[in-house]
Write a protein that holds these residues in place. Structure first.
Motif, short mmCIF file in Angstrom:
data_model
loop_
_atom_site.label_atom_id
_atom_site.label_comp_id
_atom_site.label_asym_id
_atom_site.label_seq_id
_atom_site.Cartn_x
_atom_site.Cartn_y
_atom_site.Cartn_z
N ALA A 1 0.79 -1.23 0.00
CA ALA A 1 0.00 0.00 0.00
C ALA A 1 0.83 1.29 0.00
CB ALA A 1 -0.97 0.00 1.19
N PRO A 2 1.97 1.36 0.72
CA PRO A 2 2.75 2.60 0.65
C PRO A 2 3.18 2.95 -0.77
CG PRO A 2 3.44 1.31 2.53
CD PRO A 2 2.50 0.43 1.74
N CYS A 3 3.34 1.96 -1.63
CA CYS A 3 3.70 2.22 -3.02
C CYS A 3 2.48 2.65 -3.81
CB CYS A 3 4.34 0.98 -3.64
SG CYS A 3 4.75 1.18 -5.38
N LEU A 4 1.47 1.80 -3.90
CA LEU A 4 0.32 2.07 -4.75
C LEU A 4 -0.48 3.28 -4.26
CD1 LEU A 4 -1.55 1.49 -7.06
CD2 LEU A 4 -2.57 -0.37 -5.76
N VAL A 5 -0.80 3.32 -2.99
CA VAL A 5 -1.57 4.45 -2.45
C VAL A 5 -0.66 5.66 -2.26
CG1 VAL A 5 -3.00 5.26 -0.54
CG2 VAL A 5 -3.19 2.89 -1.32
N GLY A 6 0.56 5.42 -1.80
CA GLY A 6 1.47 6.51 -1.50
C GLY A 6 1.81 7.37 -2.70
N TYR A 7 2.05 6.75 -3.86
CA TYR A 7 2.42 7.54 -5.04
C TYR A 7 1.27 8.45 -5.48
CZ TYR A 7 7.00 5.50 -6.10
OH TYR A 7 8.32 5.15 -6.07
N GLY A 8 0.06 7.96 -5.35
CA GLY A 8 -1.09 8.81 -5.67
C GLY A 8 -1.21 9.99 -4.71
N GLU B 1 -6.46 7.46 -14.30
CA GLU B 1 -6.31 6.00 -14.22
C GLU B 1 -5.61 5.59 -12.92
OE1 GLU B 1 -6.70 7.29 -18.38
OE2 GLU B 1 -5.34 7.88 -16.77
N PHE B 2 -4.52 6.30 -12.58
CA PHE B 2 -3.80 5.91 -11.37
C PHE B 2 -4.60 6.28 -10.12
CE2 PHE B 2 -0.82 5.91 -7.91
CZ PHE B 2 -0.02 4.81 -8.20
N GLN B 3 -5.22 7.46 -10.15
CA GLN B 3 -6.02 7.87 -8.99
C GLN B 3 -7.18 6.91 -8.75
OE1 GLN B 3 -5.63 10.65 -6.77
NE2 GLN B 3 -3.57 10.70 -7.62
N GLN B 4 -7.76 6.38 -9.83
CA GLN B 4 -8.83 5.40 -9.68
C GLN B 4 -8.29 4.10 -9.11
OE1 GLN B 4 -12.30 5.89 -10.20
NE2 GLN B 4 -12.17 4.03 -8.96
N ALA B 5 -7.11 3.68 -9.60
CA ALA B 5 -6.49 2.46 -9.06
C ALA B 5 -6.19 2.63 -7.58
CB ALA B 5 -5.21 2.15 -9.83
N MET B 6 -5.75 3.82 -7.19
CA MET B 6 -5.49 4.09 -5.78
C MET B 6 -6.78 3.99 -4.96
SD MET B 6 -3.98 7.60 -4.05
CE MET B 6 -5.44 8.58 -4.44
N GLN B 7 -7.85 4.60 -5.45
CA GLN B 7 -9.12 4.54 -4.72
C GLN B 7 -9.68 3.12 -4.65
OE1 GLN B 7 -10.37 6.92 -2.89
NE2 GLN B 7 -8.71 8.30 -3.53
N ASP B 8 -9.49 2.36 -5.72
CA ASP B 8 -9.94 0.96 -5.73
C ASP B 8 -9.18 0.15 -4.68
OD1 ASP B 8 -11.67 1.54 -7.78
OD2 ASP B 8 -10.41 0.66 -9.36
N GLU B 9 -7.87 0.41 -4.55
CA GLU B 9 -7.07 -0.31 -3.56
C GLU B 9 -7.48 0.08 -2.14
OE1 GLU B 9 -4.07 -3.01 -2.21
OE2 GLU B 9 -5.23 -2.77 -4.06
N ILE B 10 -7.74 1.36 -1.92
CA ILE B 10 -8.20 1.81 -0.60
C ILE B 10 -9.53 1.15 -0.26
CG2 ILE B 10 -9.05 3.81 0.70
CD1 ILE B 10 -6.92 5.49 -0.75
N ALA B 11 -10.44 1.09 -1.24
CA ALA B 11 -11.74 0.45 -1.00
C ALA B 11 -11.57 -1.03 -0.67
CB ALA B 11 -12.64 0.62 -2.23
N TRP B 12 -10.64 -1.71 -1.39
CA TRP B 12 -10.35 -3.13 -1.12
C TRP B 12 -9.85 -3.30 0.31
CZ3 TRP B 12 -6.63 -6.54 0.39
CH2 TRP B 12 -6.75 -7.87 0.00
N LEU B 13 -8.93 -2.43 0.71
CA LEU B 13 -8.39 -2.51 2.07
C LEU B 13 -9.45 -2.17 3.12
CD1 LEU B 13 -4.95 -0.83 1.34
CD2 LEU B 13 -5.27 -3.18 2.16
N ASP B 14 -10.24 -1.13 2.86
CA ASP B 14 -11.29 -0.73 3.82
C ASP B 14 -12.25 -1.89 4.08
OD1 ASP B 14 -10.29 1.82 4.15
OD2 ASP B 14 -11.77 2.79 2.86
N ALA B 15 -12.63 -2.58 3.02
CA ALA B 15 -13.60 -3.67 3.16
C ALA B 15 -13.07 -4.78 4.05
CB ALA B 15 -13.98 -4.21 1.78
N ARG B 16 -11.78 -5.04 3.98
CA ARG B 16 -11.19 -6.13 4.76
C ARG B 16 -10.75 -5.68 6.15
NH1 ARG B 16 -11.60 -6.64 -0.15
NH2 ARG B 16 -11.77 -8.66 -1.20
#
Length: 221
Positions: free
Chosen positions: A134-141, A171-186
């Motif tokens: 997450a620090p990579c995918l979310v962090g870069y955004g 595209e990247f900002q959406q990927a970041m939000q999708d990853e945050i949503a995936w993490l939030d759900a779990r």
């Protein structure tokens, strides 16, 4: 009460801000970063992407159902078929050919972070691995958004403007939000003890990302 991704960043807020607001990042935004520092970062980031792909391959193996399997496969396919090619093209603009990239030795900071992610994924489950990444995918955004909010950031006549553009893109900002949503759900279902384990993973990964930035600055000295 369930946990969210924001709780991970709050659990290591000092390290998280040091990562997002690192001198490497600030100099990149201001256009004052030494070109050799950026070139070294770009080359090592190519190696990181290869291990990022390996992590998604591990995610496929760790999948417990078709939804998780497809998620891992799509991530792996995107890195191999899109991101690596884009990165190679971008490196070429900086005078770094693909032959140079494939012959590179891994820097200590690259070894430390990539092996930490893979070891975390091997020892744990999908959530452990996603938290480590997450620090990579979310962090870069978040870094791109932070830079765009700073008065010192230059977009005109900045040799690093294209880098910022990659991570501010829809595209990247959406990927970041999708990853945050995936993490939030779990994270919503984890116990306090489990969250503390995940927070340690996130903190360690963030500290390793700080070292990745510092590697570039140290190379330019």
């Amino acid at each position: 009460m369930g946990y969210r991704f924001d709780d991970l960043t709050q659990a290591c807020q000092k390290d998280w801000r040091t990562y997002v607001e690192h001198d490497f990042v600030s100099q990149l935004g201001a256009g004052t970063l030494e070109p050799n520092a950026f070139r070294h970062y770009l080359q090592q980031d190519y190696l990181f992407l290869i291990h990022f792909a390996r992590a998604y391959a591990l995610a496929v193996y760790k999948s417990r159902n078709m939804k998780e399997l497809r998620h891992g496969f799509e991530g792996l396919k995107t890195i191999l078929d899109v991101e690596l090619d884009l990165h190679i093209d971008y490196c070429r603009e900086w005078g770094i050919c693909e032959e140079q990239l494939t012959a590179l030795p891994e820097a200590k900071a690259t070894l430390a972070y990539t092996r930490y992610v893979l070891d975390t994924g091997n020892r744990g489950d999908l959530l452990d691995m996603h938290v480590a990444l997450a620090p990579c995918l979310v962090g870069y955004g978040e870094i791109a958004n932070w830079l765009n909010a700073q008065a010192f950031t230059r977009r005109d006549d900045n040799p690093y403007s294209a880098w910022i553009a990659m991570y501010e893109s829809a595209e990247f900002q959406q990927a970041m939000q999708d990853e945050i949503a995936w993490l939030d759900a779990r994270l919503a279902d984890v116990t306090t003890a489990r969250f503390e384990e995940l927070a340690r993973i996130f903190r360690d990964a963030t500290r390793l990302e700080i070292d990745f930035w510092q590697m570039g600055l140290d190379r330019a000295l």
